[in-house]
Write an enzyme that holds these catalytic residues in place. Structure first.
Site, mmCIF file in Angstrom:
data_model
loop_
_atom_site.group_PDB
_atom_site.id
_atom_site.type_symbol
_atom_site.label_atom_id
_atom_site.label_comp_id
_atom_site.label_asym_id
_atom_site.label_seq_id
_atom_site.Cartn_x
_atom_site.Cartn_y
_atom_site.Cartn_z
ATOM 1 N N ASP A 140 8.192 6.691 8.620
ATOM 2 C CA ASP A 140 8.253 6.371 7.195
ATOM 3 C C ASP A 140 8.044 4.870 7.096
ATOM 4 O OD1 ASP A 140 8.904 5.741 4.580
ATOM 5 O OD2 ASP A 140 10.720 6.951 4.525
ATOM 6 N N ASN A 200 -2.750 3.745 6.926
ATOM 7 C CA ASN A 200 -3.343 4.594 5.904
ATOM 8 C C ASN A 200 -2.347 5.049 4.842
ATOM 9 O OD1 ASN A 200 -5.345 6.749 4.851
ATOM 10 N ND2 ASN A 200 -3.603 7.978 5.552
ATOM 11 N N TYR A 226 -1.864 -0.472 -8.762
ATOM 12 C CA TYR A 226 -2.283 -0.003 -7.441
ATOM 13 C C TYR A 226 -3.283 -0.982 -6.834
ATOM 14 C CZ TYR A 226 -4.952 2.855 -4.086
ATOM 15 O OH TYR A 226 -5.598 3.318 -2.975
ATOM 16 N N LYS A 251 -3.563 -3.453 -3.161
ATOM 17 C CA LYS A 251 -4.678 -3.473 -2.218
ATOM 18 C C LYS A 251 -5.271 -4.874 -2.087
ATOM 19 C CE LYS A 251 -4.412 0.835 -1.086
ATOM 20 N NZ LYS A 251 -3.965 1.240 0.266
ATOM 21 N N THR A 300 -8.410 13.548 -3.190
ATOM 22 C CA THR A 300 -7.166 13.847 -2.479
ATOM 23 C C THR A 300 -6.047 13.960 -3.510
ATOM 24 O OG1 THR A 300 -6.442 11.539 -2.180
ATOM 25 C CG2 THR A 300 -7.969 12.437 -0.533
#
Length: 236
Positions: free
Chosen positions: A59, A82, A159, A163, A194
């Site tokens: 985790d 990932n 989000y 990144k 996904t």
């Protein structure tokens, strides 16, 4: 045979990346927050003919979990950060809740950073180690300031900020590790279907994993501190 650890590998792009790298002759540890899910993913790959895989509980938001995973590994040549979450949309930075914002950074940025820090002693023992951070074109400041920027990107602003930070980590770490012959790069799989985006992406997981696998299989040890997509580089 190289040893690979992929976080968040029990499904989606992580799982497909594990599948492709295992078929290419690497031994792949499928990192998963839930060991049962990781075991099911590993069993699925083994049933399809990939014997050189194993699940591992990790985790990325739990430092003790990361340390325990590190203790289970005898060696490590490639770390693929990932694991990530997308957060609820719309997520305009001007009004996104700080609780939700921090949750995004905890997994997408701090998770990758602390996983890398813990795994570095193992990577340093490898003669040709690499770190790949799975990023997004939404994290590219050049693309965010381009006239061709898609208008719906604002739905993913928070989000995207995680990144952008991850890309900064890639560059800084690559510079720090140049003398140690450990390569560090970012890669974007593109808008892949996904559960991260409720399967709305236009790329298949096979297509999304391709850029990651291409970078993972690259033999050129001079390639570091760069940002890639399927087919080439992407601007920071």
């Amino acid at each position: 045979m190289r040893t690979v650890l992929i976080t968040g590998a029990n499904k989606g792009i992580g799982f497909e990346t594990a599948r492709q790298l295992a078929l290419a002759g690497n031994f792949v540890y499928l990192g998963s927050r839930d060991l049962l899910s990781g075991q099911k993913a590993a069993d699925k790959l083994k049933a399809a003919g990939s014997a050189n895989v194993a699940p591992i509980h990790i985790d990325v938001t739990d430092i003790e979990s990361i340390r325990k995973a590190k203790d289970e590994l005898n060696s490590l040549d490639l770390l693929i950060n990932n694991a990530g979450i997308s957060g609820e949309q719309a997520q305009h930075i001007a009004e996104y809740s700080m609780e939700a914002f921090r949750a995004l950074f905890e997994t997408n940025y701090f998770g990758a950073v602390q996983t890398t820090q813990v795994m570095l002693p193992l990577l340093r023992k490898s003669s040709a180690a690499s770190i790949i951070n799975v990023s997004s074109e939404i994290g590219s400041l050049t693309m965010q300031t381009s006239a061709e920027r898609p208008p719906n990107w604002s739905n993913f602003s928070s989000y995207g900020a995680t990144k952008t930070a991850l890309n900064g980590f890639t560059v800084m770490l690559a510079n720090e590790l140049r003398g140690e012959h450990i390569t560090v790069n970012s890669v974007t799989p593109g808008y892949t279907a996904t559960d991260l985006n409720q399967f709305k992406g236009f790329k298949s997981v096979e297509e999304g994993a391709r850029a990651i696998v291409q970078l993972a299989m690259l033999d050129d040890r001079t390639v570091t501190g760069r940002f890639f997509k399927d087919g080439g580089e992407i601007p920071w």
